[in-house]
Each structure stands twice: as C-alpha cells, then as structure tokens.
Motif scaffolding. Structure first.
Motif, PDB file in Angstrom:
ATOM      1  N   LEU A   8       0.834  -1.207   0.000  1.00  9.85           N
ATOM      2  CA  LEU A   8       0.000   0.000   0.000  1.00  9.85           C
ATOM      3  C   LEU A   8       0.865   1.252   0.000  1.00  9.85           C
ATOM      4  N   LYS A   9       2.053   1.133   0.579  1.00 14.23           N
ATOM      5  CA  LYS A   9       2.988   2.255   0.606  1.00 14.23           C
ATOM      6  C   LYS A   9       4.041   2.142  -0.487  1.00 14.23           C
ATOM      7  N   SER A  10       3.922   1.102  -1.318  1.00 13.71           N
ATOM      8  CA  SER A  10       4.873   0.898  -2.417  1.00 13.71           C
ATOM      9  C   SER A  10       6.305   0.826  -1.912  1.00 13.71           C
ATOM     10  N   THR A  11       6.503   0.199  -0.780  1.00 10.73           N
ATOM     11  CA  THR A  11       7.802   0.241  -0.123  1.00 10.73           C
ATOM     12  C   THR A  11       8.293  -1.148   0.272  1.00 10.73           C
ATOM     13  N   LEU A  12       9.567  -1.367   0.006  1.00 14.35           N
ATOM     14  CA  LEU A  12      10.289  -2.556   0.437  1.00 14.35           C
ATOM     15  C   LEU A  12      11.218  -2.138   1.570  1.00 14.35           C
ATOM     16  N   TYR A  13      11.344  -2.987   2.591  1.00 11.73           N
ATOM     17  CA  TYR A  13      12.167  -2.660   3.759  1.00 11.73           C
ATOM     18  C   TYR A  13      13.230  -3.723   3.998  1.00 11.73           C
ATOM     19  N   LEU A  14      14.274  -3.305   4.672  1.00 11.86           N
ATOM     20  CA  LEU A  14      15.254  -4.242   5.207  1.00 11.86           C
ATOM     21  C   LEU A  14      15.618  -3.771   6.609  1.00 11.86           C
ATOM     22  N   GLN A  15      15.131  -4.501   7.598  1.00  7.96           N
ATOM     23  CA  GLN A  15      15.492  -4.226   8.981  1.00  7.96           C
ATOM     24  C   GLN A  15      16.786  -4.969   9.282  1.00  7.96           C
ATOM     25  N   MET A  16      17.791  -4.221   9.706  1.00  8.20           N
ATOM     26  CA  MET A  16      19.108  -4.794   9.966  1.00  8.20           C
ATOM     27  C   MET A  16      19.444  -4.609  11.440  1.00  8.20           C
ATOM     28  N   ASP A  17      19.549  -5.695  12.155  1.00 10.51           N
ATOM     29  CA  ASP A  17      19.888  -5.679  13.577  1.00 10.51           C
ATOM     30  C   ASP A  17      21.218  -6.374  13.803  1.00 10.51           C
ATOM     31  N   ARG A  18      21.802  -6.109  14.959  1.00 10.65           N
ATOM     32  CA  ARG A  18      23.099  -6.712  15.328  1.00 10.65           C
ATOM     33  C   ARG A  18      24.096  -6.582  14.191  1.00 10.65           C
ATOM     34  N   LEU A  19      24.229  -5.381  13.707  1.00 10.32           N
ATOM     35  CA  LEU A  19      25.123  -5.129  12.585  1.00 10.32           C
ATOM     36  C   LEU A  19      26.575  -5.385  12.957  1.00 10.32           C
ATOM     37  N   LYS A  20      27.319  -5.837  11.957  1.00  4.85           N
ATOM     38  CA  LYS A  20      28.730  -6.151  12.111  1.00  4.85           C
ATOM     39  C   LYS A  20      29.552  -5.292  11.147  1.00  4.85           C
ATOM     40  N   PRO A  21      30.815  -5.073  11.429  1.00  4.31           N
ATOM     41  CA  PRO A  21      31.645  -4.306  10.492  1.00  4.31           C
ATOM     42  C   PRO A  21      31.655  -4.899   9.083  1.00  4.31           C
ATOM     43  N   GLU A  22      31.566  -6.193   8.973  1.00  4.85           N
ATOM     44  CA  GLU A  22      31.564  -6.822   7.646  1.00  4.85           C
ATOM     45  C   GLU A  22      30.259  -6.595   6.873  1.00  4.85           C
ATOM     46  N   ASP A  23      29.261  -5.996   7.513  1.00  4.95           N
ATOM     47  CA  ASP A  23      28.044  -5.612   6.797  1.00  4.95           C
ATOM     48  C   ASP A  23      28.210  -4.283   6.068  1.00  4.95           C
ATOM     49  N   THR A  24      29.336  -3.637   6.248  1.00  2.54           N
ATOM     50  CA  THR A  24      29.595  -2.369   5.574  1.00  2.54           C
ATOM     51  C   THR A  24      29.595  -2.560   4.066  1.00  2.54           C
ATOM     52  N   ALA A  25      28.750  -1.787   3.379  1.00  4.59           N
ATOM     53  CA  ALA A  25      28.603  -1.926   1.925  1.00  4.59           C
ATOM     54  C   ALA A  25      27.583  -0.911   1.432  1.00  4.59           C
ATOM     55  N   MET A  26      27.507  -0.795   0.119  1.00  2.63           N
ATOM     56  CA  MET A  26      26.402  -0.089  -0.515  1.00  2.63           C
ATOM     57  C   MET A  26      25.276  -1.097  -0.696  1.00  2.63           C
ATOM     58  N   TYR A  27      24.087  -0.719  -0.265  1.00  3.54           N
ATOM     59  CA  TYR A  27      22.928  -1.607  -0.345  1.00  3.54           C
ATOM     60  C   TYR A  27      21.980  -1.125  -1.441  1.00  3.54           C
ATOM     61  N   TYR A  28      21.525  -2.079  -2.239  1.00  2.00           N
ATOM     62  CA  TYR A  28      20.659  -1.787  -3.370  1.00  2.00           C
ATOM     63  C   TYR A  28      19.379  -2.609  -3.273  1.00  2.00           C
ATOM     64  N   CYS A  29      18.243  -1.984  -3.586  1.00  2.00           N
ATOM     65  CA  CYS A  29      17.026  -2.770  -3.747  1.00  2.00           C
ATOM     66  C   CYS A  29      16.867  -3.108  -5.229  1.00  2.00           C
ATOM     67  N   ALA A  30      16.173  -4.205  -5.477  1.00  3.12           N
ATOM     68  CA  ALA A  30      16.024  -4.701  -6.840  1.00  3.12           C
ATOM     69  C   ALA A  30      14.629  -5.275  -7.031  1.00  3.12           C
ATOM     70  N   PHE A  31      14.027  -4.978  -8.169  1.00  4.31           N
ATOM     71  CA  PHE A  31      12.688  -5.455  -8.510  1.00  4.31           C
ATOM     72  C   PHE A  31      12.734  -6.191  -9.842  1.00  4.31           C
ATOM     73  N   GLY A  32      12.006  -7.316  -9.898  1.00  2.76           N
ATOM     74  CA  GLY A  32      11.861  -8.035 -11.145  1.00  2.76           C
ATOM     75  C   GLY A  32      10.401  -8.406 -11.345  1.00  2.76           C
ATOM     76  N   MET A  33       9.908  -8.219 -12.541  1.00  6.28           N
ATOM     77  CA  MET A  33       8.502  -8.498 -12.799  1.00  6.28           C
ATOM     78  C   MET A  33       8.232  -9.988 -12.663  1.00  6.28           C
ATOM     79  N   TYR A  34       7.176 -10.334 -11.944  1.00  3.72           N
ATOM     80  CA  TYR A  34       6.783 -11.726 -11.763  1.00  3.72           C
ATOM     81  C   TYR A  34       6.594 -12.396 -13.118  1.00  3.72           C
TER      82      TYR A  34
END
Length: 125
Positions: A74-100
């Motif tokens: 309804l909000k046209s939104t994808l989320y990623l909740q990230m908890d207990r983050l680690k230094p190795e999680d450091t990166a550029m994060y991208y969302c991606a969509f593909g038509m069903y």
C-alpha cells in the motif's frame, strides 16, 4: 518502467540497527519479486534477502537471524530491517525489482531483477 529510491543508510556502531527503505513508483500493480543486494569495494554484488511475489522470503546465510525483509504494498515500499550489525556488513545496499514471471533465475541472482535503486551506504564500525 518502475523507479526505485532507497533511503535509511548511515553510520552505526557494531551491534546497532538500521532500517532501509525502497520506495517504488511508475507501476500499476505490485507483481514483483524483490530483493536487497549489497556491494562492498572490490567485491561482487551479493544477495542479502529476497521476498517473492507470493510473500516467500529468503536470506543469505550471513544475515539469517539478524536481518528481516518486508514490504508494504500500500505504501509501495520494500524494507530491510538490519539488527546486530557487524563491520563486515559495511557496503552499498541496493534494492532490486523483477517483474513476476520474467527472467526467474532464483531470488539471489542479479539476472532476476531489471530495476535497481541508486544505493544507500551502510557503514558499521
């Protein structure tokens, strides 16, 4: 043609949390397979988590139990909740969509997705 805009990245200390958002526009009906990928310098882009059209979720082993993917159509939104983050999680994060129904190569394959956001930087120290 769907457009994606990510937000929510930032700098946090190890053990902290962030929630990434990806707002989609330019479509009529949400019939997408979606995912989050990340890419650190000198590394290849890797799949983090995916949520398919039917709601099935998948996670890379290195984030299981720490990250949660979700969507609010309804909000046209994808989320990623990230908890207990680690230094190795450091990166550029991208969302991606593909038509069903198009180009399904599995949730973790970049070939499955034909729309990408611009990326949001996550830095964990």
């Amino acid at each position: 043609h769907v457009q994606l805009v990510e937000s929510g990245g930032g700098a946090v200390q190890a053990g902290g949390s962030l929630r990434l958002s990806c707002v989609a526009s330019g479509y009529t009906t949400w019939r997408f397979n979606t995912a989050w990928f990340r890419q650190a310098p000198k590394n290849e882009r890797e799949a983090v988590a995916g949520i398919e059209t039917d709601g099935t979720t998948s996670y890379a082993d290195f984030v299981k139990g720490r990250f949660t993917i979700s969507r609010d159509m309804l909000k046209s939104t994808l989320y990623l909740q990230m908890d207990r983050l680690k230094p190795e999680d450091t990166a550029m994060y991208y969302c991606a969509f593909g038509m069903y129904g198009d180009n399904w190569h599995g949730w973790s394959s970049v070939s499955t997705y034909d729309a990408w956001g611009q990326g949001t930087q996550v830095t964990v120290s």
